[in-house]
Design a protein around this motif. Structure first.
Motif, PDB file in Angstrom:
ATOM      1  N   UNK A 236       0.833  -1.208   0.000  1.00 22.40           N
ATOM      2  CA  UNK A 236       0.000   0.000   0.000  1.00 22.40           C
ATOM      3  C   UNK A 236       0.870   1.261   0.000  1.00 22.40           C
ATOM      4  N   UNK A 237       0.360   2.272  -0.679  1.00 21.96           N
ATOM      5  CA  UNK A 237       1.119   3.526  -0.726  1.00 21.96           C
ATOM      6  C   UNK A 237       1.093   4.185   0.656  1.00 21.96           C
ATOM      7  N   UNK A 238       2.177   4.916   0.937  1.00 15.16           N
ATOM      8  CA  UNK A 238       2.302   5.510   2.264  1.00 15.16           C
ATOM      9  C   UNK A 238       1.476   6.789   2.402  1.00 15.16           C
ATOM     10  N   UNK A 239       1.545   7.638   1.401  1.00 17.75           N
ATOM     11  CA  UNK A 239       0.886   8.954   1.491  1.00 17.75           C
ATOM     12  C   UNK A 239      -0.462   8.967   0.792  1.00 17.75           C
ATOM     13  N   UNK A 240      -1.311   9.770   1.326  1.00 17.72           N
ATOM     14  CA  UNK A 240      -2.629   9.980   0.745  1.00 17.72           C
ATOM     15  C   UNK A 240      -2.619  11.412   0.185  1.00 17.72           C
ATOM     16  N   UNK A 241      -2.132  11.543  -1.025  1.00 19.40           N
ATOM     17  CA  UNK A 241      -1.902  12.875  -1.592  1.00 19.40           C
ATOM     18  C   UNK A 241      -3.209  13.654  -1.736  1.00 19.40           C
ATOM     19  N   UNK A 242      -4.274  12.937  -2.003  1.00 17.97           N
ATOM     20  CA  UNK A 242      -5.536  13.655  -2.228  1.00 17.97           C
ATOM     21  C   UNK A 242      -6.051  14.345  -0.959  1.00 17.97           C
ATOM     22  N   UNK A 243      -5.422  14.035   0.199  1.00 13.61           N
ATOM     23  CA  UNK A 243      -5.879  14.663   1.451  1.00 13.61           C
ATOM     24  C   UNK A 243      -5.246  16.032   1.668  1.00 13.61           C
ATOM     25  N   UNK A 244      -4.252  16.381   0.844  1.00 11.89           N
ATOM     26  CA  UNK A 244      -3.538  17.650   1.075  1.00 11.89           C
ATOM     27  C   UNK A 244      -4.486  18.839   0.950  1.00 11.89           C
TER      28      UNK A 244
ATOM     29  N   UNK B  33      -6.897  18.967   3.889  1.00 10.01           N
ATOM     30  CA  UNK B  33      -6.141  19.327   5.082  1.00 10.01           C
ATOM     31  C   UNK B  33      -5.789  20.809   5.075  1.00 10.01           C
TER      32      UNK B  33
ATOM     33  N   UNK C 200      -3.092  -0.657   8.814  1.00  8.71           N
ATOM     34  CA  UNK C 200      -3.586   0.702   8.567  1.00  8.71           C
ATOM     35  C   UNK C 200      -4.645   1.105   9.613  1.00  8.71           C
TER      36      UNK C 200
ATOM     37  N   UNK D 296      -4.482  12.479   8.197  1.00  7.75           N
ATOM     38  CA  UNK D 296      -4.992  12.795   6.864  1.00  7.75           C
ATOM     39  C   UNK D 296      -3.995  12.426   5.774  1.00  7.75           C
ATOM     40  N   UNK D 297      -2.733  12.648   6.029  1.00  5.49           N
ATOM     41  CA  UNK D 297      -1.723  12.496   4.966  1.00  5.49           C
ATOM     42  C   UNK D 297      -1.226  11.062   4.800  1.00  5.49           C
ATOM     43  N   UNK D 298      -1.119  10.358   5.898  1.00  2.00           N
ATOM     44  CA  UNK D 298      -0.648   8.978   5.780  1.00  2.00           C
ATOM     45  C   UNK D 298      -1.832   8.057   5.514  1.00  2.00           C
ATOM     46  N   UNK D 299      -1.543   6.952   4.878  1.00  2.00           N
ATOM     47  CA  UNK D 299      -2.638   6.051   4.504  1.00  2.00           C
ATOM     48  C   UNK D 299      -3.023   5.165   5.678  1.00  2.00           C
TER      49      UNK D 299
END
Lengths: 620, 172
Positions: free
Chosen positions: A5-13, A16, B23, B52-55
């Motif tokens: 799984x990817x670490x960052x959730x870019x769409x949350x920037x 946020x 997660x 928010x930023x981390x999955x």
């Protein structure tokens, strides 16, 4: 194989960022309210009573905060404000705020009034723990202060000296203790002396001295002299051993005697204390001015001095010297507040700095201090050691027509290093001094126009202050009804007492009162002197002096009668002990000293005459 | 009412989603920071940003937050004791706290408050064990509890509601 799984959730920037923006906007919109509440909460905790602020206007761009409608409740009178200010304009530096530090360049205060009435009570329903602590401590100190009573009632009555309870007198117990100890010591030392039994050995040594004195070296020859000298030295050693033992006993006896003698002195002190105690139970009035002034003005002096002590203590609490970590109650929140520890940094700026503040003060109403004033504060800092300069406060008279003719006040709080040094000098003249209700005299003292001067010095834990009130225009009025008269009143009756005091003070126009504080800041002593006390004393001495003297004499005789027998027994016991030490220990010791000297002389005589200057073994 | 329903739905779905137990557990641990430490603190802004930023699963974080709120209140005396031990009793740490509390921005974190410091460090200390426990709990839940409640009517209603779409926005 599953994909990692990817670490960052870019769409949350974006959401946020929007959230942070929302928070920033919210803080911006509610900043005034946040500052207002923060000031109210902090000040409420500090004062121990409600502090209200009508509004706060924070202008970050200008670096200014304007506070309006500040009301600080008087904790002792919740329906009255200790101080009220219409507007306070504060110019602050923005950069230190990032370090939670408040650096104020200038403060302008307008419309300051004291003692204004409140619409609602400012008492706290649930005061936070620690709030108003200093005020409570000072109140407790004031409660503990014993203001001597002034009561003349009962003076004419027969003194019931039988009411003095023998069990309540310390002298008897003290005398019994001294006697018991003296007897015990005497028996102990006598027993030890008997055990040593020095007499036979002293007599034996005496006999040897006679033998030595009768001996002729020429007839005895070397052998005879040697034998006799050896005997003498043996006896001499025995004498010296005995002498050492008795010397030790003598030393212990003299130390013990000193203890018992001191106890006998304590008996005398206890006897004097018992007389004072017995006189106290009869509530006889003092006839000395220095004792009467506290009885008359003590309560008023306490009321005057408490605010001074409060502000001095508060200054110490919030402007502490040195750079030690400081503890404060944590911020108010639903959860526990905890403790916030402030760590001053030697290389950083203090948390709070107020470079300069000017205030126009107006004390409203018709009170004694009503008028307008100007105040200037410089160098206020939460960490004076870092700021490096003492804080000064200067107050002078304003332009208004009303109020005192002259006001000069200067305070310097030097908390840069230990010991802290505070000084305060205040002189206010040409104004109507307050009126005082003097319950002890049953009269109201209207001080009229006069001068008050306060001089206070504090160094470390020690405080010394002098507060004087002087007026040439005092007047008096009874607390109730018409001036009392002694006509037809019996000596010692209430009417008689009130009339006596009224006659003593009602003619005094020139009144001076001086309140003195000394000792430690935590437990200061209070002294009061006044010419009013002296006048009352003179009047009392003239009218009731003989009555009081008679009562005192009877009480003294009664106490002495109760304790004297035991005191005499204690003195006899101690005298017997002294005799024992002198006769039974000192005398044999002196005899042994004489015998020792004689033996040594005879040994020298015998050995010095040997033919041909011969020396015998052991001879020096 | 709708909000509560939405939260419950989110929680249920988080526990049963395709999100890995790691997660969900990581979200739970981060959410626990919000519950154990005083909410209005600078560090919690960072925690929210991390959630928010981390999955990690947002509902997992909400679950962690809700579960630990009462614990935070209960453990305040413990946090206070920990904070006191470090801030007041440990003289050797004074230079550290002096630096921390006089550094711009960092000083805004209130780390010189016994409750804030004590709770934050306690959370940091229990973070890893909490993660392991949460992870094991989720696995056990999915293995034993979920098959039973999946047949419940109320569960099917929750899962099918529109709020599920909101949850999907944050689903890992």
């Amino acid at each position: 194989m599953t994909a990692r799984p990817k670490l960052f959730r870019w769409q949350a920037i974006v959401p946020l960022s929007l959230l942070l923006l929302l928070l920033a906007v919210g803080a911006w919109l509610f900043l005034d309210t946040i500052v207002e509440r923060g000031i109210e909460d902090s000040a409420t905790f500090l004062v121990g009573a409600q502090v209200d602020l009508a509004s706060a206007d924070v202008r970050i761009g200008d670096g200014s905060v304007t506070l309006r409608g500040l009301q600080v409740t008087n904790p002792d009178a919740p329906m009255t404000n200790l101080v009220q200010a219409d507007e306070i304009v504060v110019n602050i530096r923005m950069e230190p705020l990032l370090e939670r530090k408040l650096h104020v360049d200038t403060v302008g205060i307008r419309g300051v009034r004291f003692g204004t009435p409140r619409e609602t009570s400012g008492a706290l329903e649930n005061p936070p723990a620690g709030a108003g602590r200093i005020r409570r401590e000072i109140d407790a100190w004031a409660d503990r202060m014993r203001i001597p009573p002034l009561s003349l009632e009962g003076l004419g009555q027969a003194i019931n000296v039988d009411a003095v309870d023998p069990d309540s007198l310390r002298t008897v117990a003290q005398a019994q203790l001294a006697r018991a100890q003296a007897d015990s010591m005497r028996e102990s030392w006598t027993a030890r002396l008997v055990a040593l039994d020095p007499r036979p050995r002293i007599d034996s040594a005496g006999a040897l001295v006679e033998r030595l004195q009768a001996a002729d070296p020429a007839r005895l020859g070397v052998t005879g002299v040697t034998q006799l000298a050896a005997d003498a030295r043996g006896t001499l050693q025995d004498v010296q051993r005995l002498q050492a033992q008795i010397t030790s006993l003598d030393s212990a006896a003299r130390n013990g005697l000193a203890v018992v003698t001191a106890q006998l002195d304590a008996v005398a002190d206890a006897q004097a204390a018992d007389v004072r105690y017995a006189l106290g139970t009869l509530r006889l009035p003092s006839l000395e001015g220095p004792q009467l002034s506290p009885a008359i003005f003590g309560d008023a002096a306490l009321d005057w001095i408490q605010p001074v002590l409060y502000w001095i203590r508060l200054a110490e609490e919030y402007l502490p010297p040195g750079l030690d970590p400081r503890r404060y109650a944590g911020p108010k929140r639903t959860r526990a507040s905890g403790t916030t520890v402030v760590f001053p940094d030697r290389d950083a700026a203090p948390r709070l700095v107020l470079g300069h503040a000017d205030a126009d003060l107006a004390i409203g109403g018709e009170g004694v201090a009503a008028g307008s004033y100007r105040a200037r504060v410089t160098g206020l800092s939460s960490a004076p050691a870092l700021y490096g300069r003492p804080m000064t406060l200067e107050v002078g008279r304003g332009d208004a027509v009303r109020g005192p003719r002259d006001v000069r006040a200067f305070a310097m709080l030097d908390h840069v290093s230990t010991p802290i040094r505070d000084s305060l000098d205040v002189v206010v003249s040409g104004f109507a001094l307050p009126s005082l209700e003097l319950d002890a005299l049953g009269a109201r003292l209207l001080l009229g126009e006069g001068t008050t001067a306060l001089r206070l010095r504090r160094a470390g834990d020690r405080i010394e202050a002098r507060w004087s009130w002087r007026t040439p225009a005092a007047s008096w009025e009874p607390l109730q009804g018409a001036p009392p008269t002694a006509e037809g009143a019996a000596i010692g009756s209430r009417a008689w007492a009130e009339a006596l005091l009224w006659d003593a003070v009602s003619g005094i126009r020139d009144v001076g009162i001086e309140v003195r504080i000394g000792g430690t800041i935590q437990q200061p002593s209070l002294g009061v002197s006044s010419n009013v006390g002296d006048a009352v004393a003179r009047s009392l001495q003239r009218v009731v002096g003989r009555e009081v003297e008679r009562a005192e004499r009877e009480v003294r005789e009664r106490v002495n009668a109760l304790v004297q027998a035991e005191v005499d027994r204690a003195e006899v016991a101690v005298a017997a002990l002294q005799t024992t030490v002198a006769d039974r220990i000192g005398a044999p010791l002196a005899e042994l000293g004489d015998v020792q000297a004689l033996i040594e002389n005879e040994i020298r005589r015998l050995t010095g005459r040997l033919p041909g200057g011969l020396r015998i073994p052991g001879d020096r | 009412m709708f909000t509560i329903l939405k939260i419950v739905q989110s929680l249920v779905k988080a526990l049963n989603s395709e999100a890995t137990p790691n997660q969900v557990a990581a979200g739970f641990v981060l959410g626990a920071a919000l519950g154990l430490t005083p909410l209005v603190s600078l560090h919690n802004l960072i925690v929210v940003a991390a959630i928010a930023l981390f999955r990690v699963t947002v509902p997992g974080a909400i679950l962690g937050w809700l579960v630990t709120i009462p614990l935070g209140f209960l453990l305040d005396p413990v946090f206070d004791a920990v904070g006191r031990a470090l801030l007041i009793d440990a003289d050797g740490l004074t230079p550290l706290w002096t630096t921390v509390t006089n550094t711009p921005v960092l000083s805004l974190a209130n780390l010189n408050n016994t409750i804030v410091l004590g709770s934050l460090l306690t959370w940091a200390a229990v973070g890893l064990p909490l993660f392991v426990i949460a992870r094991v709990g989720i696995l056990q839940y999915r293995r034993h509890v979920y098959p039973r409640i999946a047949t419940w009517r109320v569960f099917r209603v929750l899962k099918a509601s529109k709020a599920y779409n909101v949850y999907r926005m944050f689903r890992p």
